[in-house]
Design a protein around this motif. Structure first.
Motif, PDB file in Angstrom:
ATOM      1  N   ASN A 288      -5.742  -9.245   2.770  1.00  0.00           N
ATOM      2  CA  ASN A 288      -5.076  -8.478   3.836  1.00  0.00           C
ATOM      3  C   ASN A 288      -4.802  -7.041   3.416  1.00  0.00           C
ATOM      4  N   ILE A 289      -4.458  -6.843   2.141  1.00  0.00           N
ATOM      5  CA  ILE A 289      -4.226  -5.485   1.649  1.00  0.00           C
ATOM      6  C   ILE A 289      -5.531  -4.698   1.692  1.00  0.00           C
ATOM      7  N   PHE A 290      -6.602  -5.300   1.212  1.00  0.00           N
ATOM      8  CA  PHE A 290      -7.909  -4.644   1.188  1.00  0.00           C
ATOM      9  C   PHE A 290      -8.367  -4.269   2.600  1.00  0.00           C
ATOM     10  N   GLU A 291      -8.283  -5.198   3.518  1.00  0.00           N
ATOM     11  CA  GLU A 291      -8.784  -4.949   4.874  1.00  0.00           C
ATOM     12  C   GLU A 291      -7.923  -3.944   5.635  1.00  0.00           C
ATOM     13  N   LEU A 292      -6.607  -3.926   5.366  1.00  0.00           N
ATOM     14  CA  LEU A 292      -5.737  -2.985   6.059  1.00  0.00           C
ATOM     15  C   LEU A 292      -6.099  -1.537   5.704  1.00  0.00           C
ATOM     16  N   ILE A 293      -6.539  -1.314   4.481  1.00  0.00           N
ATOM     17  CA  ILE A 293      -6.940   0.035   4.069  1.00  0.00           C
ATOM     18  C   ILE A 293      -7.985   0.605   5.028  1.00  0.00           C
TER      19      ILE A 293
ATOM     20  N   MET B 202      -8.057  -1.018  -8.292  1.00  0.00           N
ATOM     21  CA  MET B 202      -7.684  -2.286  -8.921  1.00  0.00           C
ATOM     22  C   MET B 202      -8.537  -3.445  -8.407  1.00  0.00           C
ATOM     23  N   PHE B 203      -8.806  -3.470  -7.112  1.00  0.00           N
ATOM     24  CA  PHE B 203      -9.636  -4.539  -6.541  1.00  0.00           C
ATOM     25  C   PHE B 203     -11.027  -4.543  -7.175  1.00  0.00           C
ATOM     26  N   PHE B 204     -11.610  -3.364  -7.265  1.00  0.00           N
ATOM     27  CA  PHE B 204     -12.981  -3.298  -7.792  1.00  0.00           C
ATOM     28  C   PHE B 204     -13.032  -3.475  -9.307  1.00  0.00           C
ATOM     29  N   LYS B 205     -11.915  -3.227  -9.947  1.00  0.00           N
ATOM     30  CA  LYS B 205     -11.850  -3.435 -11.394  1.00  0.00           C
ATOM     31  C   LYS B 205     -11.652  -4.906 -11.741  1.00  0.00           C
ATOM     32  N   GLU B 206     -10.738  -5.578 -11.024  1.00  0.00           N
ATOM     33  CA  GLU B 206     -10.360  -6.945 -11.376  1.00  0.00           C
ATOM     34  C   GLU B 206     -11.258  -8.004 -10.740  1.00  0.00           C
ATOM     35  N   GLN B 207     -11.702  -7.766  -9.529  1.00  0.00           N
ATOM     36  CA  GLN B 207     -12.513  -8.769  -8.815  1.00  0.00           C
ATOM     37  C   GLN B 207     -13.623  -8.050  -8.048  1.00  0.00           C
ATOM     38  N   SER B 208     -14.450  -7.354  -8.799  1.00  0.00           N
ATOM     39  CA  SER B 208     -15.445  -6.461  -8.199  1.00  0.00           C
ATOM     40  C   SER B 208     -16.420  -7.197  -7.279  1.00  0.00           C
ATOM     41  N   GLU B 209     -16.932  -8.344  -7.706  1.00  0.00           N
ATOM     42  CA  GLU B 209     -17.925  -9.046  -6.895  1.00  0.00           C
ATOM     43  C   GLU B 209     -17.347  -9.453  -5.538  1.00  0.00           C
ATOM     44  N   LYS B 210     -16.146  -9.995  -5.553  1.00  0.00           N
ATOM     45  CA  LYS B 210     -15.500 -10.445  -4.324  1.00  0.00           C
ATOM     46  C   LYS B 210     -15.298  -9.289  -3.346  1.00  0.00           C
ATOM     47  N   TYR B 211     -14.801  -8.168  -3.844  1.00  0.00           N
ATOM     48  CA  TYR B 211     -14.436  -7.085  -2.929  1.00  0.00           C
ATOM     49  C   TYR B 211     -15.626  -6.194  -2.574  1.00  0.00           C
ATOM     50  N   PHE B 212     -16.667  -6.145  -3.411  1.00  0.00           N
ATOM     51  CA  PHE B 212     -17.881  -5.440  -2.986  1.00  0.00           C
ATOM     52  C   PHE B 212     -18.546  -6.174  -1.828  1.00  0.00           C
ATOM     53  N   ARG B 213     -18.488  -7.485  -1.866  1.00  0.00           N
ATOM     54  CA  ARG B 213     -19.019  -8.267  -0.735  1.00  0.00           C
ATOM     55  C   ARG B 213     -18.256  -7.929   0.552  1.00  0.00           C
ATOM     56  N   LYS B 214     -16.937  -7.893   0.456  1.00  0.00           N
ATOM     57  CA  LYS B 214     -16.129  -7.554   1.621  1.00  0.00           C
ATOM     58  C   LYS B 214     -16.423  -6.140   2.098  1.00  0.00           C
ATOM     59  N   LEU B 215     -16.628  -5.233   1.168  1.00  0.00           N
ATOM     60  CA  LEU B 215     -16.930  -3.850   1.522  1.00  0.00           C
ATOM     61  C   LEU B 215     -18.245  -3.750   2.290  1.00  0.00           C
ATOM     62  N   ILE B 216     -19.249  -4.469   1.832  1.00  0.00           N
ATOM     63  CA  ILE B 216     -20.557  -4.453   2.502  1.00  0.00           C
ATOM     64  C   ILE B 216     -20.435  -4.974   3.929  1.00  0.00           C
ATOM     65  N   LEU B 217     -19.654  -6.035   4.112  1.00  0.00           N
ATOM     66  CA  LEU B 217     -19.467  -6.595   5.456  1.00  0.00           C
ATOM     67  C   LEU B 217     -18.794  -5.605   6.397  1.00  0.00           C
ATOM     68  N   LEU B 218     -17.921  -4.761   5.846  1.00  0.00           N
ATOM     69  CA  LEU B 218     -17.223  -3.786   6.681  1.00  0.00           C
ATOM     70  C   LEU B 218     -18.182  -2.760   7.294  1.00  0.00           C
TER      71      LEU B 218
ATOM     72  N   LEU C  46       0.819  -1.221   0.000  1.00  0.00           N
ATOM     73  CA  LEU C  46       0.000   0.000   0.000  1.00  0.00           C
ATOM     74  C   LEU C  46       0.848   1.264   0.000  1.00  0.00           C
ATOM     75  N   GLU C  47       2.037   1.224   0.572  1.00  0.00           N
ATOM     76  CA  GLU C  47       2.872   2.425   0.665  1.00  0.00           C
ATOM     77  C   GLU C  47       3.841   2.583  -0.504  1.00  0.00           C
TER      78      GLU C  47
ATOM     79  N   TRP D 122      -5.023   0.787  -5.148  1.00  0.00           N
ATOM     80  CA  TRP D 122      -5.316  -0.611  -4.832  1.00  0.00           C
ATOM     81  C   TRP D 122      -6.829  -0.854  -4.808  1.00  0.00           C
ATOM     82  N   LEU D 123      -7.573   0.059  -4.225  1.00  0.00           N
ATOM     83  CA  LEU D 123      -9.032  -0.106  -4.209  1.00  0.00           C
ATOM     84  C   LEU D 123      -9.584  -0.111  -5.629  1.00  0.00           C
TER      85      LEU D 123
END
Length: 430
Positions: free
Chosen positions: A360-365, A381-397, A340-341, A378-379
């Motif tokens: 771990n990178i996503f959650e550390l943000i 890229m996450f939503f571009k490459e694996q949007s379904e997976k990381y939108f689910r994680k975002l909702i849980l947060l 991330l840095e 990074w965000l």
């Protein structure tokens, strides 16, 4: 049986005819009848002399089945009566004889008996005012050379355990130092490490223990895993060389004048990956160029959380880790900080997203109170490459009770709204 009879006698529960019968059939030459039998003899001495004139009075002692003490040690190598009656050299021989048997079955059986004997000796030593406790103390003091290897656990307990109520012995510690001076250090185990760790926590011994350890020839140790160069954290810290090298951190904390000795000892390590691992654990002493490999990164991560200043040192290592699908719980947090840095995933690196574990990178943000330089990229890229997976994680947060997570989510939404306003200037923005 005799103990039960003596307890009944003590409580005046035995009829006179039963007492007479006991006198007639008892073997008065058996010292293990227990201390209570001394009272029985004294109270009935005249009757004993009348019925059994051949009997000679002896002292009766409690053995390992002394129920009043609350412990039973059937498998101990010696019992209390032997400790009280046998010569010290004979007892030592009993305590170590089977240690020389190469048969695996006998070795395992011997080790079990040693454990029982250690527990038995602990019980005796805690009864400080007894004669048998003093015998055990003298036994340990006089026979360090013969007994220490098999009874290391007992010696460490005797010397350092704060709950044992036994006084430590300076002369015993010096004898143990002598033992280690003549020892093949390639067999360094967790009890050896425990002994020195305890000494490093004692002001009177920290300097002596530090100098002793730093004079050990590290080249005498075998590799972590002799069959191959790679190793896990568990393999490192469970190996003889790992247990030994792990003590350097304690030396470093206690004495700040031995830095050059620590550096020299680490540079003497004959195994490249082990040496790099130790470079990482003691990174302050070494050049950045010496840290730019995965083993140095693992060594660093085994001891430290990543600080921002060190992220640039490990940038290329982390790129290599992310591209090699390495999943290691010991390093994941530090990998995320460096990523991330230091790494812009939109420009610098092309990842195989089927292999990359970005959780771990996503959650550390969202869990860090620090704004990382490339967290927005990074965000994206996450939503571009694996949007379904990381939108689910975002909702849980959004259900997280952690304040910093909620604050970071609000900041993300605010930033997204501002970006949308810039991209759509005719849209009303709040």
């Amino acid at each position: 049986m005799i103990l039960a009879i003596c307890l009944l006698y003590k409580d005046n529960l035995l009829p006179e005819n039963v007492v007479t019968k006991i006198i007639q059939i008892s073997d008065f030459s058996e010292p293990m009848y227990g201390k209570l039998f001394n009272d029985f003899y004294k109270d009935n001495e005249e009757e004993i002399k009348r019925l059994r004139p051949e009997i000679k009075k002896i002292d009766y002692v409690d053995g390992i089945f002394d129920l009043s003490s609350g412990f039973v040690r059937e498998n101990a190598l010696v019992n209390e009566q032997q400790l009280l009656t046998l010569d010290e050299t004979v007892i030592v021989d009993i305590l170590i004889t089977e240690d020389n048997n190469d048969d695996i079955f006998f070795q395992n059986e011997f080790l079990q008996k040693v454990d029982e004997t250690i527990d038995f000796f602990k019980e005796l030593l805690q009864q400080q005012t007894t004669k048998v406790a003093e015998i055990v103390r003298i036994l340990l003091q006089n026979n360090v050379t013969q007994l220490y290897t098999a009874y290391k656990k007992l010696y460490i307990w005797y010397l350092f355990d704060k709950e044992n109520n036994v006084n430590s012995s300076e002369s015993m510690i010096q004898q143990i130092f002598d033992h280690y001076a003549n020892k093949n250090m390639g067999s360094f185990d967790f009890l050896d490490a425990d002994f020195f760790e305890n000494l490093l926590n004692l002001d009177d011994y920290v300097e002596q223990a530090s100098n002793f350890l730093l004079n050990i020839d590290v080249k005498k140790f075998p590799d972590v895993v002799p069959s191959h160069d790679d190793f896990t954290y568990e393999e490192f810290f469970q190996s003889p060389i790992g247990k030994f090298l792990n003590l350097f951190a304690s030396i470093e904390k206690k004495i700040n004048t031995l830095d050059s000795d620590i550096i020299d000892k680490i540079n003497d390590i004959p195994f490249a990956n082990v040496k790099s691992f130790m470079y990482g654990r003691h990174y302050e002493y070494f050049l950045d160029e010496q840290l730019k490999n995965i083993f140095a990164f693992k060594g660093f991560s085994s001891r430290y959380k990543m600080n921002i200043d060190m992220t640039v040192v490990f940038k290329e290592v982390v790129i290599s880790i992310l591209n090699s699908s390495v999943h290691d719980t010991w390093i994941e947090q530090n990998v995320a900080v460096v990523a991330l840095e230091q790494i812009d995933p939109l420009i610098e690196v092309s990842f195989d997203w089927n292999k990359l574990n970005g959780t771990n990178i996503f959650e550390l943000i969202f869990h860090a109170s620090y704004d990382f330089k490339f967290q927005t990229q990074w965000l994206e890229m996450f939503f571009k490459e694996q949007s379904e997976k990381y939108f689910r994680k975002l909702i849980l947060l959004f259900y997280s009770p952690v304040d910093v997570v909620q604050n970071n989510l609000k900041q993300l939404i605010s930033s997204a709204s501002m970006a949308d306003c810039k991209n759509h200037p005719n849209t009303a923005c709040f």
